[in-house]
Design a protein around this motif. Structure first.
Motif, PDB file in Angstrom:
ATOM      1  N   HIS A 124       0.869  -1.125   0.055  1.00 42.11           N
ATOM      2  CA  HIS A 124      -0.012   0.051  -0.024  1.00 42.11           C
ATOM      3  C   HIS A 124       0.735   1.251  -0.081  1.00 42.11           C
ATOM      4  O   HIS A 124       0.484   2.355  -0.729  1.00 42.11           O
ATOM      5  CB  HIS A 124      -1.089   0.047   1.107  1.00 42.11           C
ATOM      6  N   ARG A 128       0.483   4.176  -2.826  1.00 40.03           N
ATOM      7  CA  ARG A 128      -0.285   5.429  -2.298  1.00 40.03           C
ATOM      8  C   ARG A 128       0.543   6.402  -2.398  1.00 40.03           C
ATOM      9  O   ARG A 128       0.208   7.693  -3.028  1.00 40.03           O
ATOM     10  CB  ARG A 128      -0.499   5.290  -0.705  1.00 40.03           C
ATOM     11  N   VAL A 182      -9.202  10.210 -15.611  1.00 36.96           N
ATOM     12  CA  VAL A 182      -8.728   9.432 -14.744  1.00 36.96           C
ATOM     13  C   VAL A 182      -7.925   8.268 -15.075  1.00 36.96           C
ATOM     14  O   VAL A 182      -6.898   8.099 -15.142  1.00 36.96           O
ATOM     15  CB  VAL A 182      -9.502   9.146 -13.260  1.00 36.96           C
ATOM     16  N   LEU A 283      -2.237   7.402 -14.052  1.00 34.72           N
ATOM     17  CA  LEU A 283      -2.830   6.842 -12.693  1.00 34.72           C
ATOM     18  C   LEU A 283      -2.851   5.483 -13.013  1.00 34.72           C
ATOM     19  O   LEU A 283      -2.712   4.464 -12.114  1.00 34.72           O
ATOM     20  CB  LEU A 283      -4.149   7.500 -12.535  1.00 34.72           C
ATOM     21  N   SER A 313     -13.191   6.205  -9.141  1.00 30.63           N
ATOM     22  CA  SER A 313     -13.748   7.634  -9.633  1.00 30.63           C
ATOM     23  C   SER A 313     -15.163   7.852 -10.328  1.00 30.63           C
ATOM     24  O   SER A 313     -15.698   8.760  -9.990  1.00 30.63           O
ATOM     25  CB  SER A 313     -12.499   8.115 -10.545  1.00 30.63           C
ATOM     26  N   THR A 316     -18.326   7.579  -7.327  1.00 27.46           N
ATOM     27  CA  THR A 316     -18.109   8.374  -6.353  1.00 27.46           C
ATOM     28  C   THR A 316     -18.259  10.095  -6.739  1.00 27.46           C
ATOM     29  O   THR A 316     -18.961  10.888  -6.375  1.00 27.46           O
ATOM     30  CB  THR A 316     -16.533   8.495  -5.736  1.00 27.46           C
ATOM     31  N   ALA A 320     -21.006  12.911  -6.218  1.00 28.62           N
ATOM     32  CA  ALA A 320     -20.641  14.057  -5.611  1.00 28.62           C
ATOM     33  C   ALA A 320     -21.278  15.190  -6.399  1.00 28.62           C
ATOM     34  O   ALA A 320     -21.870  16.247  -5.820  1.00 28.62           O
ATOM     35  CB  ALA A 320     -19.263  14.394  -5.830  1.00 28.62           C
ATOM     36  N   SER A 378     -19.990   9.951  -0.289  1.00 28.39           N
ATOM     37  CA  SER A 378     -19.734   8.349   0.056  1.00 28.39           C
ATOM     38  C   SER A 378     -20.077   8.385   1.627  1.00 28.39           C
ATOM     39  O   SER A 378     -19.670   9.291   2.423  1.00 28.39           O
ATOM     40  CB  SER A 378     -17.972   8.321  -0.148  1.00 28.39           C
ATOM     41  N   GLY A 381     -15.120   4.018   4.223  1.00 29.20           N
ATOM     42  CA  GLY A 381     -14.967   2.490   3.825  1.00 29.20           C
ATOM     43  C   GLY A 381     -14.782   1.776   5.039  1.00 29.20           C
ATOM     44  O   GLY A 381     -14.560   2.259   6.254  1.00 29.20           O
ATOM     45  N   ARG A 383     -13.575  -1.254   7.754  1.00 32.32           N
ATOM     46  CA  ARG A 383     -12.377  -2.071   8.140  1.00 32.32           C
ATOM     47  C   ARG A 383     -12.726  -3.309   8.767  1.00 32.32           C
ATOM     48  O   ARG A 383     -13.730  -3.622   9.463  1.00 32.32           O
ATOM     49  CB  ARG A 383     -11.750  -1.403   9.340  1.00 32.32           C
ATOM     50  N   THR A 456     -16.117  12.444   4.579  1.00 29.01           N
ATOM     51  CA  THR A 456     -16.870  11.916   3.130  1.00 29.01           C
ATOM     52  C   THR A 456     -15.864  10.994   2.270  1.00 29.01           C
ATOM     53  O   THR A 456     -16.136  10.237   1.720  1.00 29.01           O
ATOM     54  CB  THR A 456     -17.395  13.112   2.453  1.00 29.01           C
ATOM     55  N   PHE A 457     -14.459  11.699   2.570  1.00 30.70           N
ATOM     56  CA  PHE A 457     -13.440  11.315   1.922  1.00 30.70           C
ATOM     57  C   PHE A 457     -12.415  10.453   2.525  1.00 30.70           C
ATOM     58  O   PHE A 457     -11.434  10.042   2.236  1.00 30.70           O
ATOM     59  CB  PHE A 457     -12.732  12.374   1.295  1.00 30.70           C
ATOM     60  N   GLY A 458     -13.135   9.803   3.866  1.00 29.63           N
ATOM     61  CA  GLY A 458     -12.287   8.838   4.538  1.00 29.63           C
ATOM     62  C   GLY A 458     -11.687   9.703   5.707  1.00 29.63           C
ATOM     63  O   GLY A 458     -11.746  10.763   5.949  1.00 29.63           O
ATOM     64  N   HIS A 462      -5.907   5.801   4.792  1.00 29.76           N
ATOM     65  CA  HIS A 462      -6.555   5.477   3.502  1.00 29.76           C
ATOM     66  C   HIS A 462      -7.292   7.003   2.984  1.00 29.76           C
ATOM     67  O   HIS A 462      -8.287   6.654   1.989  1.00 29.76           O
ATOM     68  CB  HIS A 462      -7.319   4.352   3.324  1.00 29.76           C
ATOM     69  N   CYS A 464      -8.980   9.478   1.042  1.00 27.63           N
ATOM     70  CA  CYS A 464      -9.121   9.509  -0.517  1.00 27.63           C
ATOM     71  C   CYS A 464      -7.910  10.273  -1.213  1.00 27.63           C
ATOM     72  O   CYS A 464      -7.597  11.582  -0.701  1.00 27.63           O
ATOM     73  CB  CYS A 464     -10.504  10.134  -0.886  1.00 27.63           C
ATOM     74  N   GLY A 466      -7.833  10.898  -4.499  1.00 27.30           N
ATOM     75  CA  GLY A 466      -8.508  11.634  -5.597  1.00 27.30           C
ATOM     76  C   GLY A 466      -9.053  12.942  -5.169  1.00 27.30           C
ATOM     77  O   GLY A 466     -10.016  13.527  -5.831  1.00 27.30           O
TER      78      GLY A 466
HETATM   79  C1  HEM Z   1     -16.099  12.940  -4.597  1.00 24.53           C
HETATM   80  C2  HEM Z   1     -15.661  11.979  -5.110  1.00 24.53           C
HETATM   81  C3  HEM Z   1     -14.900  10.744  -4.317  1.00 24.53           C
HETATM   82  C4  HEM Z   1     -15.381  10.370  -2.902  1.00 24.53           C
HETATM   83  C5  HEM Z   1     -16.533  10.745  -2.384  1.00 24.53           C
HETATM   84  C6  HEM Z   1     -14.426   9.743  -2.662  1.00 24.53           C
HETATM   85  C7  HEM Z   1     -14.034   8.865  -1.631  1.00 24.53           C
HETATM   86  C8  HEM Z   1     -13.234   8.029  -0.953  1.00 24.53           C
HETATM   87  C9  HEM Z   1     -13.199   7.316   0.167  1.00 24.53           C
HETATM   88  C10 HEM Z   1     -14.154   7.538   1.316  1.00 24.53           C
HETATM   89  C11 HEM Z   1     -12.182   6.590   0.243  1.00 24.53           C
HETATM   90  C12 HEM Z   1     -11.494   5.857   1.780  1.00 24.53           C
HETATM   91  C13 HEM Z   1     -11.783   4.561   1.425  1.00 24.53           C
HETATM   92  C14 HEM Z   1     -11.642   3.717   2.948  1.00 24.53           C
HETATM   93  O1  HEM Z   1     -11.233   4.230   3.667  1.00 24.53           O
HETATM   94  O2  HEM Z   1     -11.651   2.443   2.926  1.00 24.53           O
HETATM   95  C15 HEM Z   1     -11.422   6.634  -0.766  1.00 24.53           C
HETATM   96  C16 HEM Z   1     -10.117   6.124  -1.090  1.00 24.53           C
HETATM   97  C17 HEM Z   1      -9.587   6.482  -2.526  1.00 24.53           C
HETATM   98  N1  HEM Z   1     -10.101   7.042  -3.484  1.00 24.53           N
HETATM   99 FE1  HEM Z   1     -11.619   8.239  -3.425  1.00 24.53          FE
HETATM  100  N2  HEM Z   1     -13.399   9.467  -3.717  1.00 24.53           N
HETATM  101  C18 HEM Z   1     -13.807  10.185  -4.586  1.00 24.53           C
HETATM  102  C19 HEM Z   1     -13.057  10.287  -5.759  1.00 24.53           C
HETATM  103  C20 HEM Z   1     -11.948   9.680  -6.180  1.00 24.53           C
HETATM  104  C21 HEM Z   1     -11.171  10.041  -7.442  1.00 24.53           C
HETATM  105  C22 HEM Z   1     -11.798  10.948  -8.585  1.00 24.53           C
HETATM  106  C23 HEM Z   1     -10.267   9.182  -7.423  1.00 24.53           C
HETATM  107  C24 HEM Z   1      -9.394   9.301  -8.585  1.00 24.53           C
HETATM  108  C25 HEM Z   1      -8.551   7.976  -8.910  1.00 24.53           C
HETATM  109  C26 HEM Z   1     -10.112   8.669  -6.121  1.00 24.53           C
HETATM  110  C27 HEM Z   1      -9.244   7.556  -5.642  1.00 24.53           C
HETATM  111  C28 HEM Z   1      -9.048   6.965  -4.677  1.00 24.53           C
HETATM  112  C29 HEM Z   1      -7.914   6.146  -3.961  1.00 24.53           C
HETATM  113  C30 HEM Z   1      -6.901   5.776  -5.006  1.00 24.53           C
HETATM  114  C31 HEM Z   1      -8.370   5.667  -2.861  1.00 24.53           C
HETATM  115  C32 HEM Z   1      -7.585   4.732  -1.964  1.00 24.53           C
HETATM  116  C33 HEM Z   1      -6.580   5.504  -0.900  1.00 24.53           C
HETATM  117  C34 HEM Z   1      -5.987   4.694  -0.189  1.00 24.53           C
HETATM  118  O3  HEM Z   1      -6.394   3.406   0.252  1.00 24.53           O
HETATM  119  O4  HEM Z   1      -4.558   4.961   0.241  1.00 24.53           O
HETATM  120  N3  HEM Z   1     -11.029   8.943  -5.517  1.00 24.53           N
HETATM  121  N4  HEM Z   1     -11.998   7.649  -1.659  1.00 24.53           N
END
Ligand code: HEM
Length: 518
Positions: A124, A128, A182, A283, A313, A316, A320, A378, A381, A383, A456-458, A462, A464, A466
């Motif tokens: 990871h 990351r 993306v 990406l 992407s 999500t 949004a 969102s 995520g 665990r 919302t983005f975690g 982890h 987000c 993005g």
């Molecule tokens: C509004 C749009 C988005 C929302 C609400 C969102 C939400 C999230 C959330 C909640 C997580 C954490 C998941 C966890 O904790 O298990 C996450 C992880 C992630 N998101 Fe987003 N996401 C969005 C858009 C994007 C976009 C556009 C990308 C582009 C590729 C992206 C790439 C990722 C990646 C790579 C992770 C994993 C990070 C890790 O494990 O280190 N996301 N996202």
């Protein structure tokens, strides 16, 4: 009843489930001690129906009031502990005693059984690091022109019609952004791009169907689309895959070395608008790195990495975009403030929307955050615990799933919530009865009023990767529209009539937003 066609008959399916549930009830009811939630729920459906019919914040808050900071739900056939004790959550969300894992079988069927996020530090970590480089300022700058193109092409269609069917539009936009920007899918002229996107849409849609691939079901169609997509992508990526694989072997099959190599090569290459030293890794190459780290190094895995980028992407972003439209279109006040800000941005940067201009809109940023706080795209995520977790008096055993559910945490924000549990939902989350009081972008503009809980983005390791791309996309869309139009919902109570789980989905025919020229 013809059981082979039961998937086409939701009532029949429901009755069959209820019958199964009653049998299970008589078998299990006497054995079960008082759990941290209702004693009995329907298999597969569980609490899912109740959650879909109630708003997520309202539903979660009512369970919180009843059971406290840890309670159990049965979502899509899986038991989940919803936790709102931030102290207890900190460890699991920092990969201590827990790993990220999506427990729903549909997810694994469509994505393959590869858990990069839960693969440990050595997998990871480099993945990351490279993802953040791909989605950092240099990457965003180079993604801006294609993002703008996608948004402008949609705006032209909306202008011609004078209206937007915003739920469907957001769905198409999310997909286009995912495939064209993306995942940046390159296809030879032999492959029809529109057909490819259609297949991708069918594949994505399977995620939201019943987890049983009965013939003709959304999941069965999605699995068929997955097969086709992997075959086509495998052919298209064959040469690129061979180069990547030989570099991977040269670097000793080391994720860390490959991540450094991808970042170093990209930063030496020309970046956006030819600026030297500003490049960012692609990406899809970065996502591939995670699969290679897990030993998945065949061409089908390179193809799968593209689908992973689309999955991360597309929906999500779609939710949004939709949730933001839904809230902003209800507030003439916020639209006027956004418009005033756009006038200033035009004065400073000129009428063309540039990356720099799109990065200089504080009220817009506050609005987007406020939308994502009030109506998260969102829930976060879950665990899977790898060791027991103590939460107050309760011990959750290893193997359980815990979930930091954004909607609930946002209800409990220590800056915004006064602790009153006599209400159905706290006032700052109550867009239904307290829209003007709940939807206040201004709260993000001062340290005293700024929300403290925003998940919302975690959260944690982890968070987000993005997030800034998502903000950039929404900002671009809103700026283009607000500069020219006032938005108004044709069905003012669209949100009140929606379904809420697994995402906000308006009733058919209620999602029209009217564009009124300024
Ligand atoms: C509004 C749009 C988005 C929302 C609400 C969102 C939400 C999230 C959330 C909640 C997580 C954490 C998941 C966890 O904790 O298990 C996450 C992880 C992630 N998101 Fe987003 N996401 C969005 C858009 C994007 C976009 C556009 C990308 C582009 C590729 C992206 C790439 C990722 C990646 C790579 C992770 C994993 C990070 C890790 O494990 O280190 N996301 N996202």
């Amino acid at each position: 009843m013809d059981l082979t066609k039961i998937h086409e008959d939701p009532i029949g399916l429901l009755l069959a489930m209820i019958a199964g549930a009653l049998v299970a009830f008589f078998l299990l009811a006497r054995k079960e001690k008082r759990p941290l939630g209702p004693m009995f729920t329907l298999p597969i459906l569980g609490d899912t129906v109740a959650l879909a019919l109630s708003e997520q914040s309202r539903f979660m808050f009512s369970r919180y009031k009843k059971y406290g900071s840890v309670f159990r739900l049965n979502l899509l056939g899986k038991h989940m502990y919803i936790l709102s004790d931030l102290e207890a959550l900190r460890g699991p969300y920092r990969d201590e005693g827990a790993i990220p894992e999506v427990p729903f079988p549909t997810f694994k069927l469509l994505m393959g059984d590869f858990n990069v996020a839960g693969g440990g530090k050595h997998i990871h970590g480099p993945w990351r690091k490279a993802s953040l480089a791909a989605l950092g300022p240099a990457g965003l700058q180079s993604m801006f022109p294609p993002v703008l193109r996608v948004m402008q092409s949609h705006l032209s269609e909306w202008e011609a019609a004078g209206r937007v069917e915003v739920f469907q539009s957001a769905r198409r936009m999310g997909l286009e952004l995912a495939v064209d920007v993306v995942a940046d899918v390159e296809l030879s002229p032999a492959v029809d791009r529109a057909w490819f996107k259609q297949q991708a849409e069918t594949w994505l849609y399977g995620m939201w169907g019943l987890p049983v691939p009965l013939p003709g079901s959304a999941l069965a169609k999605a699995l068929a689309a997955r097969k086709v997509l992997l075959r086509v992508l495998g052919q298209e990526l064959a040469a690129d895959h061979e180069d990547y694989k030989s570099r991977w072997t040269e670097l000793g099959s080391s994720g860390a070395a490959m991540a450094d190599d991808l970042v170093a090569k990209a930063s030496a290459a020309p970046g956006a608008e030819g600026a030297k030293g500003l490049g960012a890794p692609r990406l899809s190459h970065v996502i591939r790195l995670g699969l290679f780290g897990l030993g998945a190094t065949e061409v089908e895995h390179s193809a799968l990495a593209v689908l992973h980028a689309v999955m991360a992407s597309a929906d999500t972003t779609r939710f949004a975009l939709f949730n933001t439209w839904a809230l902003v279109a209800q507030s003439a006040r916020v639209q006027e403030k956004l418009y005033e800000e756009q006038q200033k941005v035009i004065e400073e940067f000129g009428p063309e929307l540039s990356y720099k201009a799109a990065s200089s809109m504080p009220y817009m940023d506050a609005t987007i955050k406020e939308c994502m706080r009030l109506l998260p795209a969102s829930a976060g995520g879950p665990r899977k615990l790898t060791q027991d977790l103590k939460v107050g008096e309760v011990v959750l055993p290893a193997g359980s799933f815990v979930w930091m559910y954004s909607y609930l945490l946002h209800c409990l924000d220590p800056v915004l919530w006064d602790g009153d549990t006599s209400v159905d939902v706290p006032a700052h989350m109550d867009w239904r009865n307290n829209f003007e009081g709940a939807f206040r972008p201004e709260r993000w503009l001062s340290e005293e009023t700024k929300p403290k809980y925003y998940f919302t983005f975690g959260y944690g390791n982890h968070l987000c990767a993005g997030i800034n791309l998502a903000y950039l996309e929404i900002r671009t869309m809103l700026a283009l529209v607000i500069r020219k139009y006032r938005l108004r919902l044709q069905t003012p109570d669209m949100l009140s009539r929606a379904r809420y789980f697994p995402f906000v989905e308006p009733s058919p025919g209620t999602d029209t937003v009217l564009l009124e020229a300024r």
